[in-house]
Design a protein around this motif. Structure first.
Motif, PDB file in Angstrom:
ATOM      1  N   ARG A 299       0.828  -1.202   0.000  1.00  0.00           N
ATOM      2  CA  ARG A 299       0.000   0.000   0.000  1.00  0.00           C
ATOM      3  C   ARG A 299       0.868   1.261   0.000  1.00  0.00           C
ATOM      4  NH1 ARG A 299      -3.715  -1.213   5.130  1.00  0.00           N
ATOM      5  NH2 ARG A 299      -1.688  -2.091   5.794  1.00  0.00           N
ATOM      6  N   GLY A 300       0.440   2.239  -0.787  1.00  0.00           N
ATOM      7  CA  GLY A 300       1.156   3.509  -0.814  1.00  0.00           C
ATOM      8  C   GLY A 300       2.371   3.523  -1.721  1.00  0.00           C
ATOM      9  N   ASN A 301       2.547   2.494  -2.562  1.00  0.00           N
ATOM     10  CA  ASN A 301       3.652   2.458  -3.530  1.00  0.00           C
ATOM     11  C   ASN A 301       3.122   2.749  -4.930  1.00  0.00           C
ATOM     12  OD1 ASN A 301       6.420   1.261  -2.380  1.00  0.00           O
ATOM     13  ND2 ASN A 301       4.704   0.343  -1.251  1.00  0.00           N
ATOM     14  N   PRO A 302       3.888   3.439  -5.774  1.00  0.00           N
ATOM     15  CA  PRO A 302       3.437   3.740  -7.150  1.00  0.00           C
ATOM     16  C   PRO A 302       3.059   2.499  -7.949  1.00  0.00           C
ATOM     17  CG  PRO A 302       5.375   5.043  -6.609  1.00  0.00           C
ATOM     18  CD  PRO A 302       5.183   4.079  -5.480  1.00  0.00           C
ATOM     19  N   VAL A 303       3.679   1.376  -7.647  1.00  0.00           N
ATOM     20  CA  VAL A 303       3.418   0.160  -8.425  1.00  0.00           C
ATOM     21  C   VAL A 303       1.962  -0.283  -8.315  1.00  0.00           C
ATOM     22  CG1 VAL A 303       4.012  -1.477  -6.583  1.00  0.00           C
ATOM     23  CG2 VAL A 303       4.365  -2.115  -8.979  1.00  0.00           C
ATOM     24  N   THR A 304       1.283   0.121  -7.236  1.00  0.00           N
ATOM     25  CA  THR A 304      -0.107  -0.308  -7.055  1.00  0.00           C
ATOM     26  C   THR A 304      -1.045   0.327  -8.079  1.00  0.00           C
ATOM     27  OG1 THR A 304      -0.491   1.457  -5.436  1.00  0.00           O
ATOM     28  CG2 THR A 304       0.213  -0.689  -4.589  1.00  0.00           C
ATOM     29  N   GLN A 305      -0.559   1.372  -8.776  1.00  0.00           N
ATOM     30  CA  GLN A 305      -1.380   2.032  -9.792  1.00  0.00           C
ATOM     31  C   GLN A 305      -1.246   1.373 -11.163  1.00  0.00           C
ATOM     32  OE1 GLN A 305      -3.398   4.432  -8.600  1.00  0.00           O
ATOM     33  NE2 GLN A 305      -2.411   3.935  -6.632  1.00  0.00           N
ATOM     34  N   THR A 306      -0.389   0.375 -11.260  1.00  0.00           N
ATOM     35  CA  THR A 306      -0.185  -0.326 -12.529  1.00  0.00           C
ATOM     36  C   THR A 306      -1.435  -1.124 -12.894  1.00  0.00           C
ATOM     37  OG1 THR A 306       2.170  -0.535 -12.022  1.00  0.00           O
ATOM     38  CG2 THR A 306       1.307  -1.953 -13.764  1.00  0.00           C
ATOM     39  N   ALA A 307      -1.808  -1.121 -14.168  1.00  0.00           N
ATOM     40  CA  ALA A 307      -2.971  -1.890 -14.636  1.00  0.00           C
ATOM     41  C   ALA A 307      -2.749  -3.382 -14.415  1.00  0.00           C
ATOM     42  CB  ALA A 307      -3.219  -1.598 -16.122  1.00  0.00           C
ATOM     43  N   ASN A 308      -3.790  -4.061 -13.955  1.00  0.00           N
ATOM     44  CA  ASN A 308      -3.754  -5.526 -13.724  1.00  0.00           C
ATOM     45  C   ASN A 308      -2.643  -5.937 -12.761  1.00  0.00           C
ATOM     46  OD1 ASN A 308      -5.856  -5.864 -15.692  1.00  0.00           O
ATOM     47  ND2 ASN A 308      -4.291  -5.733 -17.302  1.00  0.00           N
ATOM     48  N   ILE A 309      -2.327  -5.066 -11.822  1.00  0.00           N
ATOM     49  CA  ILE A 309      -1.211  -5.361 -10.918  1.00  0.00           C
ATOM     50  C   ILE A 309      -1.466  -6.604 -10.075  1.00  0.00           C
ATOM     51  CG2 ILE A 309      -2.102  -3.787  -9.150  1.00  0.00           C
ATOM     52  CD1 ILE A 309       1.588  -4.694  -9.873  1.00  0.00           C
ATOM     53  N   GLU A 310      -2.736  -6.807  -9.671  1.00  0.00           N
ATOM     54  CA  GLU A 310      -3.026  -7.940  -8.795  1.00  0.00           C
ATOM     55  C   GLU A 310      -2.772  -9.271  -9.500  1.00  0.00           C
ATOM     56  OE1 GLU A 310      -6.431  -9.267  -5.548  1.00  0.00           O
ATOM     57  OE2 GLU A 310      -6.674  -7.432  -6.739  1.00  0.00           O
ATOM     58  N   SER A 311      -3.215  -9.366 -10.737  1.00  0.00           N
ATOM     59  CA  SER A 311      -3.016 -10.617 -11.474  1.00  0.00           C
ATOM     60  C   SER A 311      -1.534 -10.822 -11.811  1.00  0.00           C
ATOM     61  CB  SER A 311      -3.842 -10.609 -12.759  1.00  0.00           C
ATOM     62  OG  SER A 311      -3.473  -9.520 -13.596  1.00  0.00           O
ATOM     63  N   GLN A 312      -0.840  -9.721 -12.104  1.00  0.00           N
ATOM     64  CA  GLN A 312       0.591  -9.840 -12.412  1.00  0.00           C
ATOM     65  C   GLN A 312       1.381 -10.291 -11.180  1.00  0.00           C
ATOM     66  OE1 GLN A 312       2.425  -6.763 -15.055  1.00  0.00           O
ATOM     67  NE2 GLN A 312       0.414  -5.767 -14.916  1.00  0.00           N
ATOM     68  N   LEU A 313       0.986  -9.757 -10.005  1.00  0.00           N
ATOM     69  CA  LEU A 313       1.658 -10.176  -8.774  1.00  0.00           C
ATOM     70  C   LEU A 313       1.343 -11.630  -8.445  1.00  0.00           C
ATOM     71  CD1 LEU A 313       1.267  -7.003  -6.521  1.00  0.00           C
ATOM     72  CD2 LEU A 313       3.406  -8.018  -7.325  1.00  0.00           C
ATOM     73  N   ALA A 314       0.129 -12.046  -8.733  1.00  0.00           N
ATOM     74  CA  ALA A 314      -0.237 -13.446  -8.473  1.00  0.00           C
ATOM     75  C   ALA A 314       0.625 -14.388  -9.306  1.00  0.00           C
ATOM     76  CB  ALA A 314      -1.717 -13.657  -8.778  1.00  0.00           C
ATOM     77  N   GLU A 315       0.930 -13.952 -10.521  1.00  0.00           N
ATOM     78  CA  GLU A 315       1.784 -14.766 -11.389  1.00  0.00           C
ATOM     79  C   GLU A 315       3.242 -14.732 -10.930  1.00  0.00           C
ATOM     80  OE1 GLU A 315       3.105 -15.017 -16.116  1.00  0.00           O
ATOM     81  OE2 GLU A 315       1.465 -13.703 -15.486  1.00  0.00           O
ATOM     82  N   LEU A 316       3.707 -13.532 -10.512  1.00  0.00           N
ATOM     83  CA  LEU A 316       5.097 -13.392 -10.075  1.00  0.00           C
ATOM     84  C   LEU A 316       5.340 -14.048  -8.724  1.00  0.00           C
ATOM     85  CD1 LEU A 316       7.925 -12.051 -10.462  1.00  0.00           C
ATOM     86  CD2 LEU A 316       7.006 -10.063  -9.231  1.00  0.00           C
ATOM     87  N   LEU A 317       4.362 -13.915  -7.806  1.00  0.00           N
ATOM     88  CA  LEU A 317       4.536 -14.396  -6.428  1.00  0.00           C
ATOM     89  C   LEU A 317       3.392 -15.354  -6.069  1.00  0.00           C
ATOM     90  CD1 LEU A 317       5.331 -10.895  -4.857  1.00  0.00           C
ATOM     91  CD2 LEU A 317       6.998 -12.613  -5.582  1.00  0.00           C
TER      92      LEU A 317
END
Length: 589
Positions: free
Chosen positions: A563-581
């Protein structure tokens, strides 16, 4: 300037244009002569001619330009050739003439690299060198410019070749410092001589050992040791006279910092850690080593193991912490007890570690103290003297409240005496330093961070816990991370950190990382931490998915707060993080 002559009884004044034209013609004439001589030298060298004429040509050119390295090389080739065709006495005369020629070159440029290097070469080949003459030359040159480092380098070579005793050289520094306190070179030379003449005894502090009367004084090139306490106390008095004479001169303050320097830690294996779950062994050393070349041997239950040692991060070839994986099933059975020994064959030392029945991990290490880690053991006498030095510096600081050298020295004295007891005063002095020397405020912030981390490590050691908490201390950098191998929980919240450096990978036991409210952009050090489960990076500056890539190497990571990081504004960040982590089940965005 007006130039005049008489023409038909009338004064004729040369115009500026005429003067410049004459100067130009004179320069062209000299240049033609110089170029012709240079080309003649190059031609002779190409043809392999090493005669007296070539020697004269190079002398002619080097007399006016002693920084022509190619000509010095050619001149050495000629001299080496003459050695083979001349008698020994003739060679002696040739080289004596060369030394005289070099003196004239040094008058043209006293700091000529080529001239000093060539003089060293000639002196080393001279059949019967006159070292006393060379020392006199050095004295003369240093009297004209006591910071001529070319001359200092040459003098050290002369001292080595002629075997000048250390005590005689120390007296030489006494003379130069006595005539000019602001002499960096003399103070530095003194710091190399004192450990040779007054080495610290391996026993507890005692009066200086004097060299046996039957043996000559040691040479300045012998093995170096630390300085014995008795001599250190005398040096404090000498340097105090210097900085009280001129508080703004840097040279004495730098020497004083050297006197207050920490002893090098004994080379040893400081900790062995073994994990049953990961079937991994981690070894910490007192200094960075290359475990692949120093001879590290792991013995398990009396049997040598074929393991591959690796540093905790691919960036490191030398590291204080090395790890290896045991063959699967070697120690995984919790009902079995195991005994490990790590041998450091290069240093003929080892450390044992027992993994008992029912235990998932074990470690063996020495209890660390501030004397062992961050400062030298102080005797009662030295403590008393340093207290007196601190009082003197405090008095000077009252007279010179904006003197940065005095403030920094007070901090170092406080660190030497009682780092925890003087923590509050140290922080206040650092704040003053940043104000009076704002150009170096970043350096002072990093140094203050280093000292605060040292203090926190000491507090952790005294409490005998594996939790490292240093929140809200304005940290700008991380250091001493090799001391945190066994830490399971670290809190770095509310500081000014911009990165978690590669050294962070030394925290092989880390389970929880709290680093919220910083300015972190780089997670390079969160690399293959086998036990890491929770990471709090709230309110930082993580801006891209690539910045989070190191987290993918942590197999047990379950909770991540971004929370509070610029990366959270990236489109589809949740799905990309699920794939990465994929191991993360609790993601806060």
């Amino acid at each position: 300037m007006i130039y005049t002559n008489l023409l038909h009884g009338r004064v004729k004044i040369k115009s500026t244009a005429q003067q410049e034209e004459e100067k130009r013609k004179e320069r062209e004439k000299k240049l033609k002569i110089y170029v012709a001589a240079r080309d003649a030298c190059f031609s002779k060298r190409k043809e392999g001619i090493w005669d007296d004429e070539a020697l004269q040509l190079t002398q002619q050119l080097l007399s006016s330009n002693p920084d022509f390295a190619t000509l010095w090389n050619y001149r050495r080739e000629i001299l080496m050739h003459l050695e083979t065709v001349k008698e020994k006495d003739e060679v002696q005369k040739i080289y004596e003439g060369e030394l005289s020629f070099l003196e004239s070159c040094l008058k043209v440029n006293p700091k000529s690299y080529g001239s000093w290097h060539h003089r060293g070469w000639v002196s080393a080949r001279l059949p019967r060198p006159d070292w006393a003459r060379e020392l006199t030359l050095c004295d003369r040159c240093l009297s004209l410019d006591d910071r001529n480092f070319h001359c200092w380098d040459y003098r050290r070579m002369v001292v080595k070749m002629s075997g000048v005793p250390v005590d005689q050289e120390l007296e030489f520094t006494d003379r130069l410092i006595g005539s000019n306190f602001s002499n960096y070179s003399s103070w530095h030379y003194r710091s190399t001589l004192l450990p040779l003449l007054h080495p610290e005894s391996p026993e507890p502090p005692s009066p200086c050992r004097k060299p046996p009367q039957t043996s000559p004084p040691p040479s300045p090139q012998t093995h170096s040791h630390r300085v014995c306490e008795e001599q250190l106390l005398k040096e404090y008095e000498l340097v105090q006279n210097a900085f009280f004479t001129d508080p703004n001169d840097q040279s004495a303050w730098f020497y004083y910092r050297w006197l207050l320097g920490r002893a090098e830690r004994e080379e040893m294996i400081s900790c062995v850690y073994v994990s049953r779950d990961e079937e991994r062994v981690a070894v910490a050393f007192s200094r960075p080593v290359n475990a692949q070349s120093v001879g590290l041997l792991l013995v398990l239950d009396g049997q040598p193991q074929r393991v591959e040692w690796r540093s905790v991060h691919p960036r490191f070839k030398h590291s204080p912490v090395w790890i290896c994986d045991l063959p699967p099933g070697t120690i995984s059975d919790i009902t079995n007890e195991h005994n490990l020994t790590v041998h450091w064959t290069e240093k003929h030392t080892h450390r044992d570690c027992a993994l008992y029945t029912g235990r998932t991990e074990s470690y063996c290490r020495d209890s660390a103290t501030d004397q062992e880690l961050f400062r030298s053991e102080l005797s009662v006498e030295k403590t008393s003297v340093l207290q007196s030095e601190l009082q003197s510096c405090n008095q000077l600081q009252e007279l010179e409240p904006l003197n940065k050298w005095c403030l920094l020295t007070i901090i170092l004295l406080m660190r030497a005496l009682d780092p925890l007891g003087y923590e509050k005063e140290t922080l206040a002095h650092f704040q003053t330093l940043k104000e009076v020397d704002s150009m170096r405020s970043a350096y002072y912030s990093d140094l203050c961070s280093k000292f605060m981390i040292e203090n926190t490590i000491l507090k952790m050691e005294y409490a005998e816990v594996r939790v490292f908490s240093i929140s809200d201390k304005n940290l700008t950098t991380l250091c001493h991370l090799d001391q945190l191998l066994l830490v399971t929980h670290i809190s770095l919240s509310s500081n000014q950190l911009q990165r978690l450096p590669p050294q962070f990978a030394m925290l092989q036991c880390l389970e929880v990382l709290e680093a919220d409210n910083n300015s972190i952009e780089n997670l390079e050090g969160v690399y293959h931490l086998p036990k890491l489960e929770e990471v709090d990076l709230k309110n930082n500056k993580i801006s891209t998915l690539a910045d989070l890539q190191p987290l993918a190497s942590c197999p047990k990571l379950k909770r991540l707060d971004l929370r509070g990081n610029p990366v959270t504004q990236t489109a589809n960040i949740e799905s990309q993080l699920a794939e990465l982590l994929p191991s993360v089940t609790d993601l806060l965005l």
